[in-house]
Design a protein around this motif. Structure first.
Motif, PDB file in Angstrom:
ATOM      1  N   LEU A 179       0.802  -1.190   0.013  1.00 51.96           N
ATOM      2  CA  LEU A 179      -0.158  -0.009   0.041  1.00 51.96           C
ATOM      3  C   LEU A 179       1.036   1.229   0.135  1.00 51.96           C
ATOM      4  O   LEU A 179       1.935   1.220   0.739  1.00 51.96           O
ATOM      5  CB  LEU A 179      -0.946   0.099   1.280  1.00 51.96           C
ATOM      6  N   CYS A 180       0.585   2.166  -1.066  1.00 54.15           N
ATOM      7  CA  CYS A 180       1.262   3.554  -1.023  1.00 54.15           C
ATOM      8  C   CYS A 180       0.561   4.699  -0.851  1.00 54.15           C
ATOM      9  O   CYS A 180      -0.708   4.479  -1.189  1.00 54.15           O
ATOM     10  CB  CYS A 180       2.150   3.547  -2.264  1.00 54.15           C
ATOM     11  N   THR A 181       1.015   5.726  -0.560  1.00 54.77           N
ATOM     12  CA  THR A 181       0.345   6.864  -0.501  1.00 54.77           C
ATOM     13  C   THR A 181       0.653   7.512  -2.107  1.00 54.77           C
ATOM     14  O   THR A 181       1.380   6.760  -2.742  1.00 54.77           O
ATOM     15  CB  THR A 181       1.014   8.173   0.339  1.00 54.77           C
ATOM     16  N   PRO A 182      -0.242   8.414  -2.566  1.00 52.99           N
ATOM     17  CA  PRO A 182      -0.010   8.941  -3.942  1.00 52.99           C
ATOM     18  C   PRO A 182       1.419   9.245  -4.157  1.00 52.99           C
ATOM     19  O   PRO A 182       2.066   8.733  -5.397  1.00 52.99           O
ATOM     20  CB  PRO A 182      -0.920   9.872  -4.222  1.00 52.99           C
ATOM     21  N   GLU A 183       1.943   9.798  -3.267  1.00 48.93           N
ATOM     22  CA  GLU A 183       3.498  10.241  -3.346  1.00 48.93           C
ATOM     23  C   GLU A 183       4.523   9.158  -3.326  1.00 48.93           C
ATOM     24  O   GLU A 183       5.411   8.948  -4.243  1.00 48.93           O
ATOM     25  CB  GLU A 183       3.899  11.290  -2.123  1.00 48.93           C
ATOM     26  N   GLU A 184       4.348   8.179  -2.658  1.00 49.65           N
ATOM     27  CA  GLU A 184       5.116   6.918  -2.300  1.00 49.65           C
ATOM     28  C   GLU A 184       4.988   6.173  -3.854  1.00 49.65           C
ATOM     29  O   GLU A 184       6.072   5.567  -4.126  1.00 49.65           O
ATOM     30  CB  GLU A 184       4.901   5.838  -1.374  1.00 49.65           C
ATOM     31  N   ALA A 185       4.065   6.055  -4.367  1.00 50.40           N
ATOM     32  CA  ALA A 185       3.500   5.423  -5.726  1.00 50.40           C
ATOM     33  C   ALA A 185       4.514   5.719  -6.695  1.00 50.40           C
ATOM     34  O   ALA A 185       4.910   5.250  -7.648  1.00 50.40           O
ATOM     35  CB  ALA A 185       2.108   5.342  -5.737  1.00 50.40           C
TER      36      ALA A 185
ATOM     37  N   SER B 248       7.692   6.212  -6.691  1.00 48.13           N
ATOM     38  CA  SER B 248       8.815   5.580  -6.815  1.00 48.13           C
ATOM     39  C   SER B 248       8.803   4.367  -6.641  1.00 48.13           C
ATOM     40  O   SER B 248       9.890   3.459  -6.431  1.00 48.13           O
ATOM     41  CB  SER B 248       9.930   6.545  -5.941  1.00 48.13           C
ATOM     42  N   ALA B 249       7.815   3.621  -5.655  1.00 45.42           N
ATOM     43  CA  ALA B 249       7.570   2.295  -5.516  1.00 45.42           C
ATOM     44  C   ALA B 249       7.503   1.330  -6.539  1.00 45.42           C
ATOM     45  O   ALA B 249       7.098   1.477  -7.566  1.00 45.42           O
ATOM     46  CB  ALA B 249       6.202   2.142  -4.561  1.00 45.42           C
ATOM     47  N   PRO B 250       8.427   0.226  -6.393  1.00 40.87           N
ATOM     48  CA  PRO B 250       8.376  -0.827  -7.484  1.00 40.87           C
ATOM     49  C   PRO B 250       7.365  -1.618  -7.571  1.00 40.87           C
ATOM     50  O   PRO B 250       6.593  -1.768  -8.811  1.00 40.87           O
ATOM     51  CB  PRO B 250       9.706  -1.889  -6.688  1.00 40.87           C
ATOM     52  N   ALA B 251       6.319  -1.913  -6.478  1.00 46.87           N
ATOM     53  CA  ALA B 251       5.023  -2.553  -6.827  1.00 46.87           C
ATOM     54  C   ALA B 251       4.032  -1.962  -5.800  1.00 46.87           C
ATOM     55  O   ALA B 251       4.317  -1.822  -4.654  1.00 46.87           O
ATOM     56  CB  ALA B 251       5.320  -4.078  -6.450  1.00 46.87           C
ATOM     57  N   VAL B 252       2.987  -1.473  -6.424  1.00 43.31           N
ATOM     58  CA  VAL B 252       2.038  -0.720  -5.771  1.00 43.31           C
ATOM     59  C   VAL B 252       0.686  -1.343  -5.770  1.00 43.31           C
ATOM     60  O   VAL B 252       0.021  -1.766  -6.735  1.00 43.31           O
ATOM     61  CB  VAL B 252       1.710   0.623  -6.510  1.00 43.31           C
ATOM     62  N   ASP B 253      -0.097  -1.521  -4.533  1.00 44.32           N
ATOM     63  CA  ASP B 253      -1.084  -2.281  -4.017  1.00 44.32           C
ATOM     64  C   ASP B 253      -2.136  -1.431  -4.129  1.00 44.32           C
ATOM     65  O   ASP B 253      -1.977  -0.269  -3.708  1.00 44.32           O
ATOM     66  CB  ASP B 253      -0.890  -3.202  -2.981  1.00 44.32           C
ATOM     67  N   GLN B 254      -3.407  -1.739  -4.496  1.00 42.05           N
ATOM     68  CA  GLN B 254      -4.730  -1.031  -4.335  1.00 42.05           C
ATOM     69  C   GLN B 254      -4.595   0.363  -4.914  1.00 42.05           C
ATOM     70  O   GLN B 254      -5.087   1.181  -4.165  1.00 42.05           O
ATOM     71  CB  GLN B 254      -4.792  -1.037  -2.906  1.00 42.05           C
ATOM     72  N   PHE B 255      -4.313   0.420  -6.374  1.00 45.68           N
ATOM     73  CA  PHE B 255      -4.053   1.700  -6.963  1.00 45.68           C
ATOM     74  C   PHE B 255      -5.529   2.478  -6.766  1.00 45.68           C
ATOM     75  O   PHE B 255      -5.554   3.738  -6.772  1.00 45.68           O
ATOM     76  CB  PHE B 255      -3.887   1.509  -8.408  1.00 45.68           C
ATOM     77  N   HIS B 256      -6.586   1.775  -6.724  1.00 40.90           N
ATOM     78  CA  HIS B 256      -8.041   2.343  -6.582  1.00 40.90           C
ATOM     79  C   HIS B 256      -8.203   3.386  -5.319  1.00 40.90           C
ATOM     80  O   HIS B 256      -8.774   4.353  -5.281  1.00 40.90           O
ATOM     81  CB  HIS B 256      -9.141   1.247  -6.588  1.00 40.90           C
TER      82      HIS B 256
ATOM     83  N   PRO C 252       8.261   4.518 -14.420  1.00 41.11           N
ATOM     84  CA  PRO C 252       7.771   3.573 -15.704  1.00 41.11           C
ATOM     85  C   PRO C 252       7.802   2.085 -15.757  1.00 41.11           C
ATOM     86  O   PRO C 252       7.221   1.450 -16.337  1.00 41.11           O
ATOM     87  CB  PRO C 252       8.731   4.210 -16.963  1.00 41.11           C
ATOM     88  N   ASP C 253       8.871   1.653 -14.553  1.00 39.31           N
ATOM     89  CA  ASP C 253       8.929   0.307 -14.504  1.00 39.31           C
ATOM     90  C   ASP C 253       8.026  -0.420 -13.296  1.00 39.31           C
ATOM     91  O   ASP C 253       8.215  -1.558 -13.127  1.00 39.31           O
ATOM     92  CB  ASP C 253      10.366  -0.051 -14.038  1.00 39.31           C
ATOM     93  N   ALA C 254       7.033   0.373 -12.983  1.00 41.78           N
ATOM     94  CA  ALA C 254       6.202   0.010 -11.895  1.00 41.78           C
ATOM     95  C   ALA C 254       5.309  -1.002 -11.960  1.00 41.78           C
ATOM     96  O   ALA C 254       4.961  -1.336 -13.121  1.00 41.78           O
ATOM     97  CB  ALA C 254       5.315   1.195 -11.294  1.00 41.78           C
ATOM     98  N   VAL C 255       5.142  -1.790 -11.086  1.00 43.38           N
ATOM     99  CA  VAL C 255       3.952  -2.868 -11.137  1.00 43.38           C
ATOM    100  C   VAL C 255       2.882  -2.310 -10.362  1.00 43.38           C
ATOM    101  O   VAL C 255       2.976  -2.192  -9.104  1.00 43.38           O
ATOM    102  CB  VAL C 255       4.464  -4.129 -10.568  1.00 43.38           C
ATOM    103  N   ILE C 256       1.794  -2.372 -10.869  1.00 40.23           N
ATOM    104  CA  ILE C 256       0.400  -1.772 -10.401  1.00 40.23           C
ATOM    105  C   ILE C 256      -0.456  -2.623 -10.188  1.00 40.23           C
ATOM    106  O   ILE C 256      -0.957  -3.378 -11.237  1.00 40.23           O
ATOM    107  CB  ILE C 256      -0.137  -0.442 -11.388  1.00 40.23           C
TER     108      ILE C 256
END
Length: 120
Positions: free
Chosen positions: A26-32, A34-42, A67-71
């Motif tokens: 889980l990430c905040t919008p700001e953390e997402a 630069s995060a490699p894998a972002v859960d719960q984009f909704h 650009p290399d993120a996993v969402i």
């Protein structure tokens, strides 16, 4: 970027970990950004809309900066249309954001019952 969508509790995180070796978080919008894998984009979409920020601009920024993120994102647009205007807007704008992400993604999969179905 890789995009994984599916219903809630359908095994997206476990599937992504198995496929990519990354543990979505889980990430905040700001953390997402630069995060490699972002859960719960909704949930990120909801946060941005609650802040009255432009979701389209955020998606452009996410694609440019990570650009290399996993969402991973739950499918929230299925089922009964909510009466609450904000709830409808959240579903509609999240769907549009996912379309933009999918158009730029190198891979898009739908995960159901822990099984991936490659769409792109």
């Amino acid at each position: 970027m890789k995009l994984y969508v599916g219903g809630a509790h359908q095994g997206k995180a476990a599937y992504v970990k198995e496929q990519t070796g990354l543990s979505p978080r889980l990430c905040t919008p700001e953390e997402a950004l630069s995060a490699p894998a972002v859960d719960q984009f909704h949930r990120i979409c909801r946060t941005l809309l609650e802040r009255e920020e432009d979701l389209g601009q955020y998606v452009d920024r996410l694609l440019a900066e990570n650009p290399d993120a996993v969402i991973l994102c739950d499918e929230i647009g299925l089922g009964v249309v909510p009466l609450d205007p904000f709830e409808r807007r959240w579903r509609e704008e999240t769907g549009r954001a996912l379309c933009r992400l999918a158009a730029s993604a190198e891979r898009v999969e739908r995960v159901v019952c822990g099984l991936g179905w490659r769409l792109k």
